[in-house]
Design an enzyme around this catalytic site. Structure first.
Site, mmCIF file in Angstrom:
data_model
loop_
_atom_site.group_PDB
_atom_site.id
_atom_site.type_symbol
_atom_site.label_atom_id
_atom_site.label_comp_id
_atom_site.label_asym_id
_atom_site.label_seq_id
_atom_site.Cartn_x
_atom_site.Cartn_y
_atom_site.Cartn_z
ATOM 1 N N VAL A 159 0.840 -1.199 0.000
ATOM 2 C CA VAL A 159 0.000 0.000 0.000
ATOM 3 C C VAL A 159 0.876 1.251 0.000
ATOM 4 C CG1 VAL A 159 -1.599 1.356 1.422
ATOM 5 C CG2 VAL A 159 -1.972 -1.078 1.082
ATOM 6 N N ALA A 160 1.937 1.202 0.837
ATOM 7 C CA ALA A 160 2.786 2.386 0.958
ATOM 8 C C ALA A 160 3.612 2.617 -0.300
ATOM 9 C CB ALA A 160 3.701 2.237 2.169
ATOM 10 N N ILE B 175 3.183 1.435 -3.507
ATOM 11 C CA ILE B 175 2.558 1.657 -4.820
ATOM 12 C C ILE B 175 2.101 3.121 -4.892
ATOM 13 C CG2 ILE B 175 0.584 1.070 -6.285
ATOM 14 C CD1 ILE B 175 0.785 -1.778 -5.160
ATOM 15 N N GLU C 132 -0.069 5.065 -5.916
ATOM 16 C CA GLU C 132 -1.366 5.217 -6.596
ATOM 17 C C GLU C 132 -1.849 6.670 -6.564
ATOM 18 O OE1 GLU C 132 -1.171 3.185 -3.787
ATOM 19 O OE2 GLU C 132 -1.867 4.795 -2.490
ATOM 20 N N ASP D 35 1.113 36.975 -32.889
ATOM 21 C CA ASP D 35 0.588 38.099 -33.671
ATOM 22 C C ASP D 35 1.419 39.319 -33.335
ATOM 23 O OD1 ASP D 35 -1.503 36.764 -34.780
ATOM 24 O OD2 ASP D 35 -2.879 37.192 -33.138
ATOM 25 N N ASN E 258 4.291 6.573 5.203
ATOM 26 C CA ASN E 258 3.605 6.842 3.937
ATOM 27 C C ASN E 258 2.672 8.044 4.066
ATOM 28 O OD1 ASN E 258 2.828 6.230 1.260
ATOM 29 N ND2 ASN E 258 0.922 5.368 2.035
ATOM 30 N N ASP F 234 6.028 11.079 3.831
ATOM 31 C CA ASP F 234 6.020 11.210 2.376
ATOM 32 C C ASP F 234 5.113 12.341 1.921
ATOM 33 O OD1 ASP F 234 7.626 9.116 2.288
ATOM 34 O OD2 ASP F 234 6.301 7.761 1.171
#
Ligand code: ATP
Length: 860
Positions: free
Chosen positions: A277-278, A280, A282, A324, A694, A698
């Site tokens: 979980v930590a 990956i 996502e 322009d 995590n 993080d």
């Protein structure tokens, strides 16, 4: 309701309105009753969906299941803690997604269109979403039709209904009542439909349907909502999938090794799932959205409004900016400097006799004065009218005897405009426009003098003056249908005027900055080649003979292949039609260039859409061009594009730093847990420690990296190749080696602490891993520069995030309640200092890496 079949009086009856518009109070009541004139976004996520999305991730579900099983087996505290952390994680994820969504909505709100509406017999501009049935609105070329409307006044109206009917040709519209029959949408010639483009002419109309009751509203569910994932997000998502597989395999290995060593199955299960979980990443795509959306918010403060989020990310890759001239590179405040009058012209109305050129200047324009006496209108026309006015030739007086009875409005493809004035014996036609265009429309008698005229024009143009000519003729009566080709012919030139429009000072600086940044600025203008070249020289766009200038006719003569051969050398395009901009964009893209292109008119839309970054003008741009663009310049200023590019580069850099940080941290955790058994050490961390790192270590500092100021050399390096992989060799190596180093430092700490028989060894290990990441984030702030050079405290939010993380870690170590929860033990001061010292190794390691990088770059 078959609005197209009703007569105008019936429409007025049905809608209870009048040609004077609605009463403001009634309009308010109708708005309340009918709702906003908006198309509901059927795909928008509700808050509940967003919340649910956070906890329905497959891995999270398995973790919840494992935690609950472990709870039944007796580890109730662990279960509760894991669930609490998951809930916290979900809340953080939800807040992030919600904020990203809100930021996106705010951006969308900023580009909302306005409509010119008649209420209480007074015109005003209101948000298009406030229109109600019965409102009277005014439409002109460049507008997007804001609701379903029935025209009751129309002048040469053409509408592009392709978005609704698929028919790509513009359709003519009028006010005629249609005989009773079945009509497809595209055949209802007296109606205009929401979302279609009003490309030509002018009209007044009654609003008949709004919001979801419009034809567009009816098919809204069928319309695909726009793709919102940016290229980076897409790549991260697909990369994430591959990475998940690797991480899952590693976690299975860790689980297997644990079992072989005789650890408890359930504990190993929770540990390895927590690690998965930590590790990956996502949340990365969502975090990228936030960073981009916040970047877009900052850009608005710098006068660049982002319409399509991927533009924030891709701005940094721009290699060509095609801009322009008028108003973007120049200040758009014109002043007539010189005039030339053609001597001896016969056959002009007597009112005109003495001041033919000045009278033509006064009559042929759409300029007016506001109540404060300021001129309002197109700046070219204002300059010309003002010149005549200052020489005592006034439109109001002239028009009494020569009233305007019709006009052929200016368009940038014809490059001229014609007005028709009633005289005692016929109609006086006055055409003004680009001189070279006018020369082709002169009488045979005058054609012999063209060379002479041309040399005079060139002398003015070489000074950077815009030169506009005036020509006239008389016709016996006004034709029923005004055909420009027929009318703008057999003209007699009466003279021309040269006016200056000085370059913007800030544009000169921006051009210089572009060149240093490896971006090539190109001028595209409808103006004369010599004028354009002179201005381009003053701006620094053209600096040598090798910088080519080309005009529209020359461009037309080249085949696509031949054009591609020279396109990278051309710095000025003059007398080009908006349609040719598309050819320029395509040729540059063929050469793998990444093109930003500006545009303001209806016809610029295809080029804007096809450019990598289509840039519309906020002040002078039409709605259609804005709709087609990726970014809108709120100040119409070239320099703003360059500022936006600088921001784009910074935002992308910061996203990369952010990814690098998260990935390195994850890699550190995996290495530590994976290698421990091979070094004969017990499992260094518990599942809750990993989840905690995590969530806090993080998340907070990682997000603060988005506030990192731009690196000093940001506009002195070449543009980033948009196709380049995010994970360059350098980045991948960094993630691997710093992660490994972090893992080894952590395990070193563990080995030493166990050797010293410290009961608090796991707390020390947990803290070292946590603090190492903080050292890493500090150092990662710059790609190559030392942190001491860019300033230890120059990113305040990061310092704040680090302080919070530090204090939270101390709370976990020293507050008894958390000791129970996190299975930690208070460290002695010496132990704490040792952990801090050991953690700093990662910081020094990354600094050393950058030092070596700097050395290598210096040598090469
Ligand atoms: P840019 O440099 O942004 O392309 P531009 O004003 O030169 O702007 P257009 O607006 O397409 O480009 O004008 C093209 C040419 O048409 C001008 O150079 C000028 O000669 C002529 N022109 C511009 N405005 C008018 C006008 N109101 N009436 C008649 N002719 C005009």
């Amino acid at each position: 309701m078959n609005w197209h079949l009703l007569s105008l009086p019936q429409i007025i009856d049905q809608l209870e309105t009048s040609t004077e518009g609605l009463d403001a109070t009634i309009a308010q009541q109708r708005l309340h009753k009918e709702g906003k004139n908006e198309i509901a976004d059927t795909k928008k996520k509700t808050i509940w969906q967003m919340l649910l999305h956070q906890v329905t991730d497959f891995m999270i579900l398995i973790l919840i299941a494992a935690a609950i099983i472990s709870g039944f087996l007796g580890e109730v505290i662990d279960t509760i803690i894991i669930l609490v952390i998951i809930v916290l994680n979900a809340i953080v994820g939800f807040i992030q997604e919600y904020r990203a969504e809100k930021a996106m909505e705010a951006l969308k709100g900023m580009v909302a269109n306005t409509s010119r509406v008649l209420r209480n017999n007074k015109w005003s501009d209101i948000p298009a979403s406030d229109l109600v049935p019965g409102d009277v609105i005014n439409l002109e070329a460049g507008n997007i039709i804001p609701a379903d409307v029935r025209f009751f006044e129309s002048h040469q109206v053409k509408v592009d209904e392709s978005s609704l009917t698929g028919e790509s040709l513009n359709v003519d519209k009028n006010i005629e009542e249609l005989p009773e029959a079945e009509y497809a949408l595209g055949d209802r010639s007296n109606m205009g439909y929401k979302g279609t483009f009003f490309t030509n002419g002018r009209a007044m109309a009654y609003v008949v349907e709004t919001g979801m009751s419009t034809e567009l509203g009816r098919i809204a569910k069928m319309i695909q909502t726009e793709e919102t994932a940016t290229p980076l997000q897409k790549r991260l998502t697909s990369f994430g999938k591959r990475l998940s597989v690797i991480i899952l395999i590693l976690c299975i290995v860790i689980f297997g090794i644990g079992l072989i060593r005789g650890e408890s199955i359930i504990e190993m299960l929770i540990l390895s799932i927590s690690l998965a979980v930590a590790a990956i990443p996502e949340a990365l795509p969502a975090l990228v959205t936030i960073t981009l959306a916040f970047g877009a918010k900052k850009l608005v403060k710098n006068k660049a409004l982002i319409r399509k989020l991927p533009a924030v990310e891709t701005l940094g890759s721009v290699t060509y900016i095609c801009s322009d001239k008028t108003g973007t590179l120049t200040i758009n405040k014109m002043e007539v400097q010189e005039v030339f009058e053609v001597p001896m012209i016969d056959n002009v109305p007597f009112q005109f006799k003495n001041n033919i050129l000045l009278s033509a200047m006064a009559l042929n324009n759409d300029v007016s004065k506001d109540k404060n006496g300021n001129w309002i209108g197109d700046s070219t026309e204002v300059a010309l009218v003002k010149y005549a006015y200052d020489h005592d030739i006034k439109r109001s007086i002239l028009e009494k005897e020569l009233p305007r009875i019709a006009e052929l409005p200016f368009d940038s493809t014809r490059k001229c405009m014609t007005t028709f004035h009633q005289t005692n014996n016929g109609i006086l036609v006055i055409t003004k426009g680009a001189v070279d265009t006018l020369f082709q429309k002169l009488t045979v008698a005058q054609r012999t003098s063209i060379d002479d005229f041309e040399s005079k024009v060139n002398a003015m143009a070489e000074k950077g003056y815009r030169v506009l000519g005036y020509a006239i003729k008389t016709i016996p009566f006004l034709p029923d249908y005004l055909d420009a080709d027929e009318i703008e012919n057999e003209l007699t030139l009466v003279g021309f005027a040269g006016m200056i429009d000085p370059p913007r000072e800030e544009a000169k600086q921006a051009v210089k900055e572009c060149k240093e940044a490896g971006i090539i600025p190109v001028m595209i203008t409808g103006d004369h080649k010599l004028t354009a070249k002179a201005i381009a020289k003053q701006l620094g766009i053209v600096t040598s003979e090798a910088d080519l200038a080309m005009n529209g006719t020359e461009l037309n003569q080249l085949t696509d292949d031949d054009f591609e051969k020279v396109v990278e050398k051309v710095r000025v395009y003059a007398r080009v039609n908006p349609e040719q901009k598309l050819k320029i964009v395509s040729a540059l893209q063929e050469k793998n260039q990444f093109v930003a292109m500006t545009g303001d008119g209806v016809n610029d839309a295809p080029a804007l859409k096809n450019a990598d970054i289509g840039v519309a003008m906020g002040i002078n741009g039409t709605e259609v061009s804005k709709e087609a663009s990726h970014m809108i310049l709120l100040d119409d200023n070239f320099a703003t594009i360059v500022v936006a590019v600088r921001h784009g580069r910074k935002i992308f850099d910061n996203i990369l730093k952010f990814i690098k940080y998260i990935m390195t941290s994850n890699s550190g955790e995996i290495w530590a847990i994976l290698l421990a058994p091979f070094l004969g050490l017990p499992i260094p961390l518990m599942a809750i420690h990993i989840l905690w790192i995590n969530l806090v270590t993080d998340g907070l500092p990682g997000l603060a990296l988005a506030s990192e100021p731009a690196e000093p050399n940001i506009m002195r390096r070449s543009p980033r190749d948009p196709k380049q992989n995010i994970f360059t060799l350098g980045m991948s190596l960094h993630i691997l080696w710093v992660g490994l180093f972090m893992g080894l430092v952590t395990l070193g700490m563990q080995a030493w602490a166990i050797d010293q028989d410290k009961a608090s060894w796991q707390t020390m290990v947990f803290t070292v891993l946590c603090f190492s990441q903080m050292g890493n984030v500090m150092s990662i702030r710059s790609e190559k520069e030392s942190v001491f050079k860019i300033g230890l405290f120059s990113n305040k939010p990061l310092i704040g995030a680090l302080l919070i993380t530090f204090v939270l870690q101390l709370i976990i170590i020293y507050v008894p309640f958390f000791n129970t929860v996190f299975r930690t033990q208070p460290l002695t001061i010496i132990e704490l200092l040792i952990t801090i010292a050991v953690s700093s190794l990662v910081f020094w390691g990354v600094e050393l890496e950058k030092f070596i990088k700097r050395r290598i770059t210096k040598k090469s």
